[in-house]
Write an enzyme that holds these catalytic residues in place. Structure first.
Site, PDB file in Angstrom:
ATOM      1  N   TYR A 208       6.212  44.682   9.668  1.00 41.94           N
ATOM      2  CA  TYR A 208       6.923  43.446   9.316  1.00 41.94           C
ATOM      3  C   TYR A 208       5.969  42.419   8.713  1.00 41.94           C
ATOM      4  O   TYR A 208       6.252  41.820   7.661  1.00 41.94           O
ATOM      5  CB  TYR A 208       7.603  42.867  10.562  1.00 41.94           C
ATOM      6  CG  TYR A 208       8.349  41.583  10.292  1.00 41.94           C
ATOM      7  CD1 TYR A 208       9.564  41.588   9.610  1.00 41.94           C
ATOM      8  CD2 TYR A 208       7.843  40.353  10.701  1.00 41.94           C
ATOM      9  CE1 TYR A 208      10.251  40.409   9.352  1.00 41.94           C
ATOM     10  CE2 TYR A 208       8.522  39.168  10.458  1.00 41.94           C
ATOM     11  CZ  TYR A 208       9.721  39.204   9.776  1.00 41.94           C
ATOM     12  OH  TYR A 208      10.398  38.028   9.510  1.00 41.94           O
TER      13      TYR A 208
ATOM     14  N   SER B 185       7.676  34.594   5.741  1.00 40.52           N
ATOM     15  CA  SER B 185       7.574  34.355   7.185  1.00 40.52           C
ATOM     16  C   SER B 185       6.178  33.829   7.499  1.00 40.52           C
ATOM     17  O   SER B 185       5.223  34.088   6.753  1.00 40.52           O
ATOM     18  CB  SER B 185       7.787  35.676   7.934  1.00 40.52           C
ATOM     19  OG  SER B 185       7.437  35.544   9.302  1.00 40.52           O
TER      20      SER B 185
HETATM   21  N1  LIG Z   1      14.360  34.122  12.803  1.00 38.40           N
HETATM   22  C1  LIG Z   1      13.033  34.083  12.699  1.00 38.40           C
HETATM   23  O1  LIG Z   1      12.312  33.764  13.686  1.00 38.40           O
HETATM   24  C2  LIG Z   1      12.388  34.378  11.344  1.00 38.40           C
HETATM   25  C3  LIG Z   1      11.052  33.989  11.176  1.00 38.40           C
HETATM   26  C4  LIG Z   1      10.456  34.250   9.945  1.00 38.40           C
HETATM   27  C5  LIG Z   1      11.163  34.856   8.929  1.00 38.40           C
HETATM   28  N2  LIG Z   1      12.463  35.225   9.126  1.00 38.40           N
HETATM   29  C6  LIG Z   1      13.165  35.885   8.014  1.00 38.40           C
HETATM   30  O2  LIG Z   1      14.332  35.177   7.731  1.00 38.40           O
HETATM   31  C7  LIG Z   1      15.259  36.050   7.068  1.00 38.40           C
HETATM   32  C8  LIG Z   1      16.637  35.885   7.684  1.00 38.40           C
HETATM   33  O3  LIG Z   1      16.595  36.364   9.023  1.00 38.40           O
HETATM   34  P1  LIG Z   1      17.340  35.596  10.217  1.00 38.40           P
HETATM   35  O4  LIG Z   1      16.291  35.018  11.081  1.00 38.40           O
HETATM   36  O5  LIG Z   1      18.412  34.729   9.704  1.00 38.40           O
HETATM   37  O6  LIG Z   1      17.903  36.860  11.032  1.00 38.40           O
HETATM   38  P2  LIG Z   1      19.390  37.420  11.210  1.00 38.40           P
HETATM   39  O7  LIG Z   1      20.260  36.377  11.810  1.00 38.40           O
HETATM   40  O8  LIG Z   1      19.215  38.711  11.935  1.00 38.40           O
HETATM   41  O9  LIG Z   1      19.878  37.682   9.710  1.00 38.40           O
HETATM   42  C9  LIG Z   1      19.412  38.785   8.957  1.00 38.40           C
HETATM   43  C10 LIG Z   1      20.347  39.014   7.794  1.00 38.40           C
HETATM   44  O10 LIG Z   1      19.840  40.128   7.028  1.00 38.40           O
HETATM   45  C11 LIG Z   1      20.923  41.011   6.790  1.00 38.40           C
HETATM   46  N3  LIG Z   1      20.452  42.394   6.683  1.00 38.40           N
HETATM   47  C12 LIG Z   1      19.660  43.069   7.552  1.00 38.40           C
HETATM   48  N4  LIG Z   1      19.548  44.361   7.159  1.00 38.40           N
HETATM   49  C13 LIG Z   1      20.302  44.488   6.034  1.00 38.40           C
HETATM   50  C14 LIG Z   1      20.603  45.576   5.173  1.00 38.40           C
HETATM   51  N5  LIG Z   1      20.140  46.830   5.405  1.00 38.40           N
HETATM   52  N6  LIG Z   1      21.405  45.360   4.098  1.00 38.40           N
HETATM   53  C15 LIG Z   1      21.923  44.116   3.875  1.00 38.40           C
HETATM   54  N7  LIG Z   1      21.665  43.056   4.647  1.00 38.40           N
HETATM   55  C16 LIG Z   1      20.867  43.235   5.728  1.00 38.40           C
HETATM   56  C17 LIG Z   1      21.837  40.852   8.009  1.00 38.40           C
HETATM   57  O11 LIG Z   1      23.178  41.213   7.658  1.00 38.40           O
HETATM   58  P3  LIG Z   1      23.969  42.530   8.150  1.00 38.40           P
HETATM   59  O12 LIG Z   1      23.434  42.905   9.495  1.00 38.40           O
HETATM   60  O13 LIG Z   1      25.394  42.090   8.157  1.00 38.40           O
HETATM   61  O14 LIG Z   1      23.686  43.545   7.092  1.00 38.40           O
HETATM   62  C18 LIG Z   1      21.761  39.353   8.245  1.00 38.40           C
HETATM   63  O15 LIG Z   1      22.693  38.675   7.435  1.00 38.40           O
HETATM   64  C19 LIG Z   1      14.674  37.460   7.206  1.00 38.40           C
HETATM   65  O16 LIG Z   1      14.062  37.835   5.986  1.00 38.40           O
HETATM   66  C20 LIG Z   1      13.640  37.303   8.307  1.00 38.40           C
HETATM   67  O17 LIG Z   1      12.604  38.243   8.191  1.00 38.40           O
HETATM   68  C21 LIG Z   1      13.090  34.987  10.312  1.00 38.40           C
END
Ligand SMILES: NC(=O)c1ccc[n+]([C@@H]2O[C@H](COP(=O)([O-])OP(=O)(O)OC[C@H]3O[C@@H](n4cnc5c(N)ncnc54)[C@H](OP(=O)(O)O)[C@@H]3O)[C@@H](O)[C@H]2O)c1
Length: 274
Positions: free
Chosen positions: A151, A138
């Site tokens: 985080y 991130s």
């Molecule tokens: N969106 C942003 O602004 C942003 C910025 C920087 C980095 N990121 C990173 O990008 C990655 C993907 O996030 P996203 O933005 O796509 O958010 P998201 O739409 O909330 O997706 C998060 C994913 O992680 C899974 N997850 C969460 N807790 C889990 C658990 N205990 N066991 C298994 N799976 C789990 C969720 O699936 P379930 O709920 O079905 O388990 C979901 O598929 C993350 O690592 C996040 O930190 C995001």
């Protein structure tokens, strides 16, 4: 043929990775807790691209996630040629007052799971002399992040850990790197429980992040990490010019919800001609 394990594939960036890789003909192993989401994505991708999709519903906060996933794919006889450690979530608010159990789950999913899953699958990839591991870090990895202290520290761990693995494996034929998204329109904010984590930022799309990662994967000599988006790359470089003290203080001001609310109402008043 590629066979890629993607964690956090039930929404956002993970689902976008799944769609992009299936369109390229890869078989997939989709991991997250929400089985219904994974099943419907699997049905969509199998119908659209004729690829084989396996679904593993698993809570990555549980201990020994890596060993569990390796045992499950071995039992199913599915080879793994690539791993994308994408699952993750954040918590917004002053550290004092946060729920310690939620923070422990956050560290388990954001830090322990990528380490354990890398430990479970990287030796096989290195033995085969091919394949890849992509870890999703991130922009929060590039500076201390007050009000998202755990985080930001978790993502700094992912970035440093992955860059170290890149160095250890660079002669192995396996490609290892971290991709760092900035604010991206996914379910991330809904899980955090506030828009304050990304408010004021120009949002990128999950498809932007995936395109950046897959372009990096295809480079002849990919580096240990890549940041999605020119604006985010600029912010990371500019941040290096400031002292740690100045950065932490500036980030504390930037993430102040009261200050942000005032700025947002000033902007809407201005745009309403008030
Ligand atoms: N969106 C942003 O602004 C942003 C910025 C920087 C980095 N990121 C990173 O990008 C990655 C993907 O996030 P996203 O933005 O796509 O958010 P998201 O739409 O909330 O997706 C998060 C994913 O992680 C899974 N997850 C969460 N807790 C889990 C658990 N205990 N066991 C298994 N799976 C789990 C969720 O699936 P379930 O709920 O079905 O388990 C979901 O598929 C993350 O690592 C996040 O930190 C995001």
């Amino acid at each position: 043929m590629q066979s890629v394990l993607i964690t956090g594939a039930s929404s956002g960036i993970g689902a976008a990775f799944a769609r992009a890789l299936a369109a390229r003909g890869a078989s997939l192993i989709l991991v997250a807790r929400r089985r219904d989401r994974l099943d419907s994505l699997a049905a969509e991708l199998e119908a659209a691209h004729g690829v084989t999709i396996s679904v593993l519903a698993h809570d990555l906060a549980s201990p020994k996630a890596g060993a569990h996933l390796r045992a499950a794919v071995e039992a199913a006889g599915v080879p793994v040629t690539g791993v994308i450690n994408n699952a993750g979530f954040g918590t917004f608010g002053e550290f004092i007052g946060e729920d310690a159990e939620r923070l422990a789950r956050e560290i388990a999913v954001d830090v322990s799971a990528p380490v354990q899953i890398s430990s479970a699958f990287l030796p096989g990839l290195v033995a085969a002399g091919s394949g890849f591991v992509i870890n999703v870090a991130s922009m929060a990895a590039y500076a201390p992040t007050p009000r998202m202290a755990v985080y930001g520290a978790a993502k700094a761990f992912v970035l440093d850990f992955t860059e170290a693995l890149w160095a250890e494996t660079r002669a192995s034929g396996v490609t290892v790197f971290a991709v760092s998204p900035g604010a991206t329109s996914t379910e991330f904010n809904a899980v955090v429980g506030t828009d304050d984590a990304t408010s004021g930022a120009r949002m990128r799309t999950p498809e932007n992040v995936v395109a950046t990662a897959l372009a990096h994967l295809e480079r002849r000599n990919p580096g240990p990490s890549v940041i999605d988006g020119a604006g985010n790359r600029f912010a990371a470089s500019a941040g290096r010019l400031l002292s740690r003290r100045a950065t932490a203080a500036a980030m504390h001001r930037l993430t102040d919800p009261v200050r942000r609310a005032r700025a947002a109402s000033a902007t809407s008043a201005a745009s309403a001609g008030l």
